[in-house]
Enzyme design. Structure first.
Site, mmCIF file in Angstrom:
data_model
loop_
_atom_site.group_PDB
_atom_site.id
_atom_site.type_symbol
_atom_site.label_atom_id
_atom_site.label_comp_id
_atom_site.label_asym_id
_atom_site.label_seq_id
_atom_site.Cartn_x
_atom_site.Cartn_y
_atom_site.Cartn_z
ATOM 1 N N GLU A 41 116.968 39.470 61.915
ATOM 2 C CA GLU A 41 116.884 39.689 60.461
ATOM 3 C C GLU A 41 116.021 38.590 59.814
ATOM 4 O O GLU A 41 116.198 37.406 60.106
ATOM 5 C CB GLU A 41 118.316 39.615 59.897
ATOM 6 C CG GLU A 41 118.407 39.815 58.394
ATOM 7 C CD GLU A 41 119.861 39.748 57.889
ATOM 8 O OE1 GLU A 41 120.746 39.325 58.671
ATOM 9 O OE2 GLU A 41 120.102 40.137 56.731
ATOM 10 N N LYS A 112 118.243 47.260 54.325
ATOM 11 C CA LYS A 112 119.663 46.910 54.435
ATOM 12 C C LYS A 112 120.448 47.468 53.238
ATOM 13 O O LYS A 112 119.973 47.394 52.100
ATOM 14 C CB LYS A 112 119.783 45.379 54.474
ATOM 15 C CG LYS A 112 121.165 44.823 54.771
ATOM 16 C CD LYS A 112 121.077 43.297 54.929
ATOM 17 C CE LYS A 112 122.378 42.646 55.316
ATOM 18 N NZ LYS A 112 122.220 41.188 55.533
ATOM 19 N N CYS A 148 122.386 43.555 60.169
ATOM 20 C CA CYS A 148 123.548 42.656 60.059
ATOM 21 C C CYS A 148 124.772 43.298 59.397
ATOM 22 O O CYS A 148 125.395 44.177 59.974
ATOM 23 C CB CYS A 148 123.114 41.371 59.348
ATOM 24 S SG CYS A 148 124.200 39.959 59.728
#
Lengths: 546, 546
Positions: A41, A112, A148
């Site tokens: 990330e 995300k 994540c």
């Protein structure tokens, strides 16, 4: 399909170094026969970039770096994280995203959805959550790529709302990939394996997880990237606290039911030890310094920090300064000297009597007739702070702060004195844990003198002073602090556990009154789930528990 | 219906004081004939409570306090802000909410939808956004109640998504009420009037707006609560930088087209002056101290801080310490003495030569053969820091930090030396603005000696030193800093405005390299739209613009 997981140490904003490293690892993955190489990330800029993200120029530099990386993705595909602009001009300016690079260009962008905004995380400060989700098709396989936190919201979590995977699964993917920047704490590796395994099992897909390693000032990333099969069984684990690249055959992960020889987990203290070494190393390397200075008192805190620093930087690069006062006991200087000799670091002895006398004279008129008290105690600590900072300024050493978490918590330290330093090495390690660290450091041979470990802790700022004169014993103190700081328990809840009311109230009052001091302490290497610093944001002029 | 706007100064976590004050103002509103009295956002606990919100006990105390307030709402209704639990166990634990209290109990709960998470704000760290909206019926009128940011997302804002008002308007309310905690910056009062007026106009409803006043450590609330008619015309404005309670007749606001005698706005410097006075006063009052100490150098920064402190706390409560060194010019001591005499504060003269000599001797061996440089310059600043902290420790004075924003920006200051202090008074005021402040302070009579204003700025840490030896002239420096800090411009964008490339690169490098120093500075009273501190979160070990 062969997938390489590239677990690397990035440097925030250092596009030149990060890009070079990524390109080198693309080449390495190619030589190892990988079809796809996965980076972490925000790998392009490092994590967390914080308010660098508010500079348009910074975002442009991220994109330029990623375009440079794309050129190297010709016979191999690559997934790499970076911030991208939100062109819709609705909501926040950016997305926390990943590029899928193949054939020399950007083929897909994944964004995300779940943005951690708690503890040390501030992602909603910068990023708009994604609302559209699409798998990536590559070499006949369909990849469900998430970033994540997107996998942390699973349905045995009471806060479960929905996860991007609930959308992606509708496209019938063949595998999951998750790229992360998941910081270390001594509780976090087990938790991570549990959550990711639950995801693999829930969606019945193999899962490839890439974390970063390396310290970014106070936040330490431990690596430990993971591979799971579709039943949630752990199949592989990359190194902890070190860079690593490993290649996995998707067929094998999918079909071979071999059992992963799960290595013995490190103990908490071993993990903390390794994390602090990495934290020191990266602070120095990434800020361009190689030499450290610290005050060595003969006590256990500075002894442990000195030992860690010598391991991290090499004993040749560590200068220990012994600064005895008229209140220092004879054994203190000897204990400090023994340590310096055991470990082979540089040392200087600079007694502070002359400085203390000078301040006595300078302040004689202003302080006329008033007895010795905290003011004079603090002057000694500040003379020492001034001496080690002078060594720092003169020789380019970086000053290591040696305050432990128990002291930081209750404000048992002198601001601009022993609370000086560029980085707090053990500020997230309770005093009782410092003793354990000392024993671990001494496992093979006596580095920290036994006398330093067994004598009663003392600041030695007045005759025969002991920490226990003004603080409860550390084993009690640390338990109450843990309840209050890590578990966020208030007065009543802690008393209800059987601790004495006046003691609990006194300690919580000390913790909350010391907030003004902690605001001015150096960043502290974070090893627990709740460290002082960016992860704990308390009012200074407040009146709760005071 | 008569509506009282109660614009009060709360103290974070001081439930006893806040509750007492709210109850007293309910009684006052009653005597003035009000049907409804409106308090600010999170009035019960003060704003911003930060991580106090993570303690269950704190949330319970908020509710208990509000229940106590409810008992006093018998012949009058009341709107008061507080955090409430999110019982759904989905998303964040809390809502930023308001109770509508009448007949001695909680009749309705309104929750905030738009949660500021930028600059100094962290609301998404704690709160779940509201998704259901309902008006409150009271005395035949329907009230559309919103909380602060909920009205800031209006459709001339490019980021406009939707506002709770777009839902509430469907219920055909008769009026809008907005309760806020809107911090001061010298640009913010005009902006606030513009945004709120646009809301009144857009929804064609009268609007009653209540802000807080008072400083919470570094964040200053300026009050200036407002009333608009349904055409967006400003009808009333409460005091700035002072508590106030005023009662308005809804009929009159709705029907009487009288023009509000809009008072002349304060200039930026006047606003900054008043904000800093309030900031100093509240820091001391809320932390239970009354006396200040500061180092007085004869330069303009400490002179301005001394004058502000004397105005805020009374000259009798301010101790100025003059600490000349061998590099201090004769006029410096005289200028400092002139100021102390003009203003009537306490002062002490404590020359630092003896301390400087003592450090020279203590370090003689370690520094053998090395020339005087930054190390010795910093020792002087740290001796001064130690002396003023000793005065603080001995007498219970609170040390005021006197660093200005230009110095903080480029790191022109000594950590643990002149960067010491409990609160940074002018750390958000550029040097060029400090000169304007000095002139404003001298408006009626010469308080700050003219020589202090006209002489070239110098740190006086080596012979004949001037700031301009190592820094560009402040008028150029401040313009470049403003572009970089307030406007978030990177190197290329600033150069494109016509500034010299090497100069811009040098300044931006200085700013970014000094991040480790700013991490350890005191909280700084925020008066600009972008202050150092919680509102500007930069990586320390980064490599962007360095």
């Amino acid at each position: 399909m062969k997938i390489a997981l590239a677990q690397l140490n990035y440097h925030i904003g250092n596009f030149e170094a990060n890009t070079k490293k990524i390109i080198e690892h693309i080449a390495l993955a190619k030589t190892k026969g990988a079809d796809l190489v996965v980076f972490a990330e925000l790998a392009i800029c490092g994590y967390p970039p914080r308010d660098f993200l508010e500079f348009d120029e910074f975002i442009s530099l991220c994109n330029e770096a990623a375009q440079e990386v794309a050129k190297h993705c010709k016979d191999i595909a690559c997934i790499v994280g970076l911030p991208v602009k939100n062109d819709v001009l609705q909501g926040k300016d950016l997305f926390n995203a990943a590029y899928f690079l193949a054939d020399g260009k950007v083929k897909a962008i994944t964004k995300k959805a779940l943005l951690p905004t708690y503890d040390v995380f501030d992602e909603y400060r910068y990023f708009e959550p994604a609302t559209n989700f699409q798998c990536i098709d590559f070499k006949g396989k369909r990849i469900a790529l998430t970033i994540c936190e997107d996998l942390w919201n699973i349905n045995d979590n009471p806060l479960y709302v929905s996860s991007p995977m609930d959308e992606l699964i509708k496209e019938q993917p063949d595998l999951m990939i998750n790229i992360a920047a998941s910081p270390f704490s001594y509780t976090h590796d087990d938790e991570r394996i549990k959550v990711l395994s639950a995801n693999a099992k829930k969606y019945h897909l193999p899962l490839f997880y890439v974390n970063q390693i390396g310290a970014q000032t106070e936040i330490i990333f431990d690596g430990g990237s993971l591979v799971f099969d579709a039943e949630g069984a752990l199949k592989a684990e990359l190194k902890y606290f070190a860079e690593d690249l490993q290649v996995f055959d998707l067929d094998e992960i999918e079909n071979v039911r071999n059992k992963y020889p799960h290595p013995e987990r490190l103990t908490d203290i071993e993990q903390i030890h390794d994390a602090l070494i990495l934290g020191i190393q990266d602070y120095f390397r990434k800020s361009g310094f190689s030499k450290a200075v610290l005050g060595l008192s003969g006590g256990i805190d500075s002894a442990v920090v000195c030992a860690l620093a010598c391991k991290a930087l090499g004993a040749d690069n560590v200068m220990a300064v012994l600064m005895p006062s008229k209140f220092s006991s004879g054994h203190s200087v000897q204990d400090a000297l023994d340590l310096a000799n055991n470990i082979g670091c540089m040392h200087e002895i600079i007694p502070i009597k002359e400085g203390a006398d000078a301040f006595d004279h300078m302040l004689a008129n202003a302080f006329k007739g008033l007895p010795f008290n905290l003011a004079e105690e603090n002057i000694q600590a500040r003379i020492r702070g001034t001496i080690v900072m002078a060594m720092s300024n003169k020789f380019g050493y970086i000053l290591l702060n040696t305050s432990n978490k128990s002291e930081c918590a209750v404000g048992y330290g002198t601001l601009y004195g022993d609370m000086c330093g560029a980085i707090g090495v053990i500020g997230d390690v309770y005093k009782t844990q410092v003793f354990e660290l000392a024993k671990y450091i001494n496992k093979e041979r006596e580095i920290i003198p036994i006398n330093t470990i067994v004598k009663p802790p003392s600041a030695e700022l007045r005759p025969d002073q002991k920490d226990s004169d003004s603080l409860p014993e550390y084993d009690v103190l640390d338990k109450i602090l843990y309840q209050h700081i890590e578990l966020k328990q208030g007065t009543a809840a802690i008393i209800a556990q059987g601790y004495e009311e006046t003691l609990v109230k006194r300690i919580l009052r000390m913790v909350n009154i010391a907030e003004f001091k902690r605001y001015q302490t150096p960043p502290i290497l974070r090893v627990s789930p709740k460290a002082f610093g960016m992860g704990r944001r308390m009012p200074i002029v407040g009146k709760y528990m005071i």
